[in-house]
Design an enzyme around this catalytic site. Structure first.
Site, PDB file in Angstrom:
ATOM      1  CE1 TYR A   8      -2.937   3.102   0.440  1.00  0.00           C
ATOM      2  CE2 TYR A   8      -3.684   2.223   2.538  1.00  0.00           C
ATOM      3  CZ  TYR A   8      -3.768   3.171   1.549  1.00  0.00           C
ATOM      4  OH  TYR A   8      -4.683   4.197   1.667  1.00  0.00           O
ATOM      5  CE  LYS A  62      -5.861   1.870  -1.430  1.00  0.00           C
ATOM      6  NZ  LYS A  62      -5.406   3.265  -1.508  1.00  0.00           N
TER       7      LYS A  62
END
Length: 423
Positions: free
Chosen positions: A252, A282
């Site tokens: 992330y 992400k």
């Protein structure tokens, strides 16, 4: 007499090459990183310093090589078993149930990690809270149904939008169970497991990977005392991945929350060798050029995380996106995807401009009314469209009546509710 197993020359060479790779990675670890990795693998090393470093280097090298070779053997055994053993139903396996009624995956199951294969919009879900600040688990199912009606391809649970880092580990587990149960495998479920405590990250990774209905986990560097080098981030993610060895792992990357002080492209090149469950990123960053170069490596799924630049990311090759505004912008993001895919760039641009106007209005009103909390603003909009998810957690405060009215008036002026109703 039992024959001693001999390793073929090809397998022996592979094992030797693996040990050489491990030696190189171990040598670059700090004393603290080395100690942490040994503890994760079940050892209890004493103080590590220059005088005994070589001893512990050899110890970790041997352990990592053993783990890698064992994993290779298990995968080969499973390939043989898969060919020879008929399919077994979940009922025959006797899968356990969690306290929320979610099926548990067998912890001993050996299977290769597959890519998510996700295409389309992933909504970064808000966490529903009751007025007393407790979790509103009953709201998750209607919330999930609402998002699925909009056409999302997945949900990202307990992320920054979901205020995950403001929740206890038990609360985060309960929320993940509620989402897995509500979604019923209709769309993908990605669970954010980051925390300032590595032990908590591992506990949440183990829990998420045990749930039938969770498709992947995602982790960022710690928000405090963050990873300063690629090696530090790799070690951090290795420890998390070891707790969910059969579950796809995403980095992330959020340039506002946890900026990286090194090349994410170089990280991806090294991650390919170090993280067998790693499938992608992400990517919440405005640098579309870096995003495109990462995509061009050809090995990773890159989920774009800047909602106002969705169309730009599609032009660079993206096939999926994650964002908070996808909770309330109705079918706009899905229309952008569909128009781009069909070659109708004019329509895609028109829908993207609507999204950008909503985001600009959202930010402008926040500054005007003195509210810097994206959670307070976003949750207020969710209430306006009939999907109440409660107030944000402290230190953020809910909007006052006057602030709520000003936000609603501003969204009415741009025609937002007409767009949403048309969805």
């Amino acid at each position: 007499m039992r024959k001693r197993r001999t390793i073929g020359s090809a397998e022996a060479k592979a094992a030797k090459k693996n040990r050489e790779d491990v030696d190189a990675s171990v040598a670059t670890m700090s004393h603290a990183e080395l100690r942490t990795r040994l503890e994760e693998l079940g050892d209890k090393p004493g103080p590590i310093d220059d005088s005994n470093r070589n001893l512990y280097n050899r110890m970790l090298t041997k352990k990592l090589a053993t783990v890698a070779e064992s994993s290779q053997r298990e995968e080969k055994e499973e390939e043989v078993e898969t060919k020879e053993t008929p399919a077994v139903t979940s009922k025959e396996r006797g899968g356990k149930k969690s306290k929320e009624g979610v099926s548990q995956k067998g912890k001993t199951a050996q299977q290769k990690v597959k890519k998510l294969g996700i295409e389309g919009v992933v909504a970064a879900s808000y966490t529903p809270f009751n007025t007393d600040g407790s979790l509103n688990l009953a709201m998750v199912e209607p919330y999930a149904n609402y998002l699925i009606r909009l056409g999302v391809a997945g949900v990202f649970v307990n992320g920054t939008t979901g205020e995950g880092v403001l929740m206890t580990v038990d609360e985060r587990k309960a929320m993940v169970e509620a989402w897995a149960k509500a979604v019923k495998k209709r769309v993908k479920v990605i669970v954010h497991v980051s925390s300032t405590s590595l032990k908590d990250c591992q506990e949440m990774a183990r829990h998420a990977s045990s749930l039938d209905g969770v498709d992947a986990i995602a982790a960022m560097p710690p928000l405090v005392f963050s990873a300063k080098t690629i090696e530090e981030l790799l070690v951090h993610l290795e420890c998390i991945a070891s707790s969910a060895p059969r579950t796809p792992l995403l980095l992330y990357h959020h340039s506002d929350m946890s900026p990286l002080n090194f090349s994410i492209e170089e990280f991806l090149r090294q991650a390919d060798k170090r993280l067998p469950t790693f499938v992608g990123v992400k990517y919440t960053d405005y640098n579309v050029d870096v995003f495109a170069r990462c995509l061009n490596l050809g090995r990773y799924e890159m989920l774009y995380g800047r909602d106002e630049q969705l169309l730009a990311s599609l032009a660079m090759g993206a096939v999926s996106c994650v964002g908070s505004t996808y909770n309330f912008t109705g079918s706009i993001p899905a229309k952008i995807f569909a128009a781009f895919k069909s070659g109708d760039i004019a329509t895609a641009q028109k829908e993207q401009l609507k999204s950008q106007l909503a985001i600009k209005t959202y930010n402008d009103v926040g500054r005007r009314i003195g509210c810097a909390s994206p959670h307070a603003l976003g949750k207020a909009i969710m209430h306006m469209i009939g999907c109440p998810v409660g107030a944000p957690r402290l230190p953020s405060k809910p909007l006052t009546d006057a602030q709520y009215k000003e936000l609603k008036r501003s969204f009415e002026e741009i025609g937002f509710f007409d767009w949403h109703q048309a969805s």
